[in-house]
Write an enzyme that holds these catalytic residues in place. Structure first.
Site, PDB file in Angstrom:
ATOM      1  N   ARG A 104       0.832  -1.213   0.000  1.00 53.97           N
ATOM      2  CA  ARG A 104       0.000   0.000   0.000  1.00 53.97           C
ATOM      3  C   ARG A 104       0.866   1.263   0.000  1.00 53.97           C
ATOM      4  O   ARG A 104       0.521   2.258  -0.631  1.00 53.97           O
ATOM      5  CB  ARG A 104      -0.967   0.023   1.188  1.00 53.97           C
ATOM      6  CG  ARG A 104      -2.056  -1.041   1.122  1.00 53.97           C
ATOM      7  CD  ARG A 104      -2.873  -0.924  -0.183  1.00 53.97           C
ATOM      8  NE  ARG A 104      -3.849  -1.968  -0.309  1.00 53.97           N
ATOM      9  CZ  ARG A 104      -3.679  -3.091  -1.004  1.00 53.97           C
ATOM     10  NH1 ARG A 104      -2.550  -3.342  -1.624  1.00 53.97           N
ATOM     11  NH2 ARG A 104      -4.633  -3.975  -1.085  1.00 53.97           N
ATOM     12  N   GLU A 107       2.034   1.444  -3.505  1.00 57.24           N
ATOM     13  CA  GLU A 107       0.903   1.887  -4.311  1.00 57.24           C
ATOM     14  C   GLU A 107       0.683   3.398  -4.152  1.00 57.24           C
ATOM     15  O   GLU A 107       0.374   4.098  -5.118  1.00 57.24           O
ATOM     16  CB  GLU A 107      -0.358   1.121  -3.882  1.00 57.24           C
ATOM     17  CG  GLU A 107      -1.607   1.498  -4.640  1.00 57.24           C
ATOM     18  CD  GLU A 107      -2.818   0.740  -4.133  1.00 57.24           C
ATOM     19  OE1 GLU A 107      -3.640   0.354  -4.975  1.00 57.24           O
ATOM     20  OE2 GLU A 107      -2.949   0.549  -2.899  1.00 57.24           O
ATOM     21  N   SER A 130      15.394  14.912  -0.177  1.00 59.55           N
ATOM     22  CA  SER A 130      16.396  13.976   0.300  1.00 59.55           C
ATOM     23  C   SER A 130      15.767  12.903   1.186  1.00 59.55           C
ATOM     24  O   SER A 130      14.949  13.199   2.046  1.00 59.55           O
ATOM     25  CB  SER A 130      17.458  14.723   1.112  1.00 59.55           C
ATOM     26  OG  SER A 130      18.350  13.808   1.708  1.00 59.55           O
TER      27      SER A 130
END
Length: 163
Positions: A104, A107, A130
Site C-alpha cells: 500500500r 501503491e 532527500s
C-alpha cells in the site's frame, strides 16, 4: 512475560537481515519494548531505531553498547556484526512488495508520486527531497470512522545543480 518473537528469516523483509538484527527483534519482543522506548533509552527517534533493527541504519559503538545493555545482548556481538566495519544495505526488497502494508505504501507512490513531484517542483523548484536528510514519523490519529495513520516524511529539499 512477553513471548519471544520467532521470525521467519526466509521471508521478506527478514531474508537479508544480519542474524544480529533478528536477535534484536527477538530481544525487543521478549522484553515487551516498543521502538519508541528503545529510542528514548539510546537517544534516537523510534523510526531510526526501527530502521536499525531492519539493517537500514548504522549505529555508533556507543549506541550499540547502550542497546546491548538495554536488550541483554553482548555489545561485542553487536559490534562484531553491525559495528564499525558493517554498512547497511538499504532498500525495499522485491518489487512489488508482497507484504500488504508495504504494497500500500508502494501503491501510494505509484498513485501520488507524480502529483507530489509536481507540487514539490511548483513550491521549491527543480530538485528532489532527500531521503538521506529525512525524518520519518508515524502517528496514530483518532477518527470516529476508525483510527488513521499519519505518516510524515520531513526531507531536505536538494536543488539540481546548474553548471
Amino acid at each position: 512475560m512477553a513471548q519471544a518473537l520467532k521470525l521467519n528469516t526466509a521471508a521478506e523483509p527478514y531474508a537479508d537481515l544480519p542474524q544480529i538484527c533478528v536477535q534484536l527483534q527477538e530481544a525487543k519482543a521478549k522484553k515487551g519494548l516498543t521502538f519508541d522506548a528503545i529510542g528514548k533509552a539510546i537517544g534516537h527517534d523510534e523510526a531510526w531505531v526501527a530502521a536499525l533493527f531492519f539493517g537500514q541504519a548504522k549505529a555508533t559503538s556507543e549506541e550499540l553498547a547502550k542497546l546491548g545493555d538495554l536488550l541483554d545482548i553482548p555489545a561485542a556481538s553487536l559490534t562484531a556484526e553491525i559495528g564499525e566495519n558493517w554498512f547497511p544495505r538499504r532498500g525495499l526488497g522485491p518489487v512489488p512488495p508482497q507484504d500488504p502494508l508495504l504494497y500500500r505504501l508502494y501503491e501510494g507512490v505509484l498513485v501520488y508520486g507524480t502529483p507530489i513531484k509536481a507540487l514539490i517542483h511548483e513550491k521549491f523548484g527543480d530538485g528532489i527531497m532527500s531521503m538521506i536528510d529525512c525524518k520519518v514519523s508515524v502517528q496514530k490519529k483518532p477518527d470516529p470512522k476508525g483510527d488513521r495513520v499519519l505518516l510524515t516524511f520531513d526531507g531536505k529539499f536538494l536543488p539540481y545543480l546548474r553548471w
